[in-house]
Design a protein around this motif. Structure first.
Motif, PDB file in Angstrom:
ATOM      1  N   ALA A   1      27.678 -41.590  -4.199  1.00  0.00           N
ATOM      2  CA  ALA A   1      26.274 -41.201  -4.363  1.00  0.00           C
ATOM      3  C   ALA A   1      25.841 -41.646  -5.752  1.00  0.00           C
ATOM      4  CB  ALA A   1      26.108 -39.700  -4.201  1.00  0.00           C
ATOM      5  N   THR A   2      24.849 -42.484  -5.815  1.00  0.00           N
ATOM      6  CA  THR A   2      24.386 -43.088  -7.074  1.00  0.00           C
ATOM      7  C   THR A   2      25.550 -43.658  -7.885  1.00  0.00           C
ATOM      8  OG1 THR A   2      24.369 -40.982  -8.291  1.00  0.00           O
ATOM      9  CG2 THR A   2      22.322 -41.630  -7.185  1.00  0.00           C
TER      10      THR A   2
ATOM     11  N   ARG B   1      20.718 -32.626   5.385  1.00  0.00           N
ATOM     12  CA  ARG B   1      19.574 -33.512   5.164  1.00  0.00           C
ATOM     13  C   ARG B   1      19.907 -34.863   4.526  1.00  0.00           C
ATOM     14  NH1 ARG B   1      19.701 -29.835   1.241  1.00  0.00           N
ATOM     15  NH2 ARG B   1      19.281 -30.455  -0.888  1.00  0.00           N
ATOM     16  N   LEU B   2      20.962 -34.958   3.733  1.00  0.00           N
ATOM     17  CA  LEU B   2      21.282 -36.218   3.049  1.00  0.00           C
ATOM     18  C   LEU B   2      22.223 -37.129   3.838  1.00  0.00           C
ATOM     19  CD1 LEU B   2      21.769 -34.941  -0.604  1.00  0.00           C
ATOM     20  CD2 LEU B   2      19.774 -36.091   0.377  1.00  0.00           C
TER      21      LEU B   2
ATOM     22  N   ALA C   1      22.170 -38.745   6.771  1.00  0.00           N
ATOM     23  CA  ALA C   1      21.606 -39.983   7.316  1.00  0.00           C
ATOM     24  C   ALA C   1      21.313 -40.992   6.214  1.00  0.00           C
ATOM     25  CB  ALA C   1      20.340 -39.683   8.115  1.00  0.00           C
ATOM     26  N   ARG C   2      20.845 -40.513   5.076  1.00  0.00           N
ATOM     27  CA  ARG C   2      20.537 -41.399   3.950  1.00  0.00           C
ATOM     28  C   ARG C   2      21.778 -42.174   3.480  1.00  0.00           C
ATOM     29  NH1 ARG C   2      17.042 -39.250  -0.906  1.00  0.00           N
ATOM     30  NH2 ARG C   2      15.509 -40.712  -0.203  1.00  0.00           N
ATOM     31  N   PHE C   3      22.949 -41.556   3.633  1.00  0.00           N
ATOM     32  CA  PHE C   3      24.202 -42.194   3.232  1.00  0.00           C
ATOM     33  C   PHE C   3      24.920 -42.869   4.399  1.00  0.00           C
ATOM     34  CE2 PHE C   3      23.367 -39.286  -0.213  1.00  0.00           C
ATOM     35  CZ  PHE C   3      23.723 -40.019  -1.323  1.00  0.00           C
TER      36      PHE C   3
ATOM     37  N   THR D   1      25.493 -36.568  11.426  1.00  0.00           N
ATOM     38  CA  THR D   1      25.399 -35.130  11.175  1.00  0.00           C
ATOM     39  C   THR D   1      26.305 -34.343  12.116  1.00  0.00           C
ATOM     40  OG1 THR D   1      23.452 -34.970  12.580  1.00  0.00           O
ATOM     41  CG2 THR D   1      23.075 -35.219  10.205  1.00  0.00           C
TER      42      THR D   1
END
Length: 87
Positions: A23-24, A66-67, A69-71, A75
């Protein structure tokens, strides 16, 4: 990081799966918890470590799915789909 979590989660053996990710640009884990009714693992949260001078300087936990899918993480997943450490 996975070993740290696994050691503290022994009372819950088999109920958790952790998938290493980033992440980042920092090390992170996508954490899943078992739904005993369906046998599937559901997104629980993301744990992100900040590392400075080779040591963990901060741990940030994002609870909930919530995060995921972004990664690019599902789920909901079958145990076989999660190759990360299990506890």
């Amino acid at each position: 990081m996975a070993a740290f979590h696994a050691d503290r989660a022994r009372p819950f053996a088999g109920r958790w799966r952790m998938l290493p990710t980033k992440a980042t640009g920092e090390p992170a884990l996508a954490v899943y918890v078992l739904d005993p009714g369906s046998g599937e693992f559901h997104a629980y949260g993301m744990t992100v470590l900040s590392v400075f001078a080779g040591k963990v300087s901060r741990v940030v936990v994002f609870n909930g799915p919530r995060l995921f899918a972004r990664f690019g993480h599902p789920t909901v997943a079958a145990a076989a789909a999660l190759a990360g450490p299990s506890t």
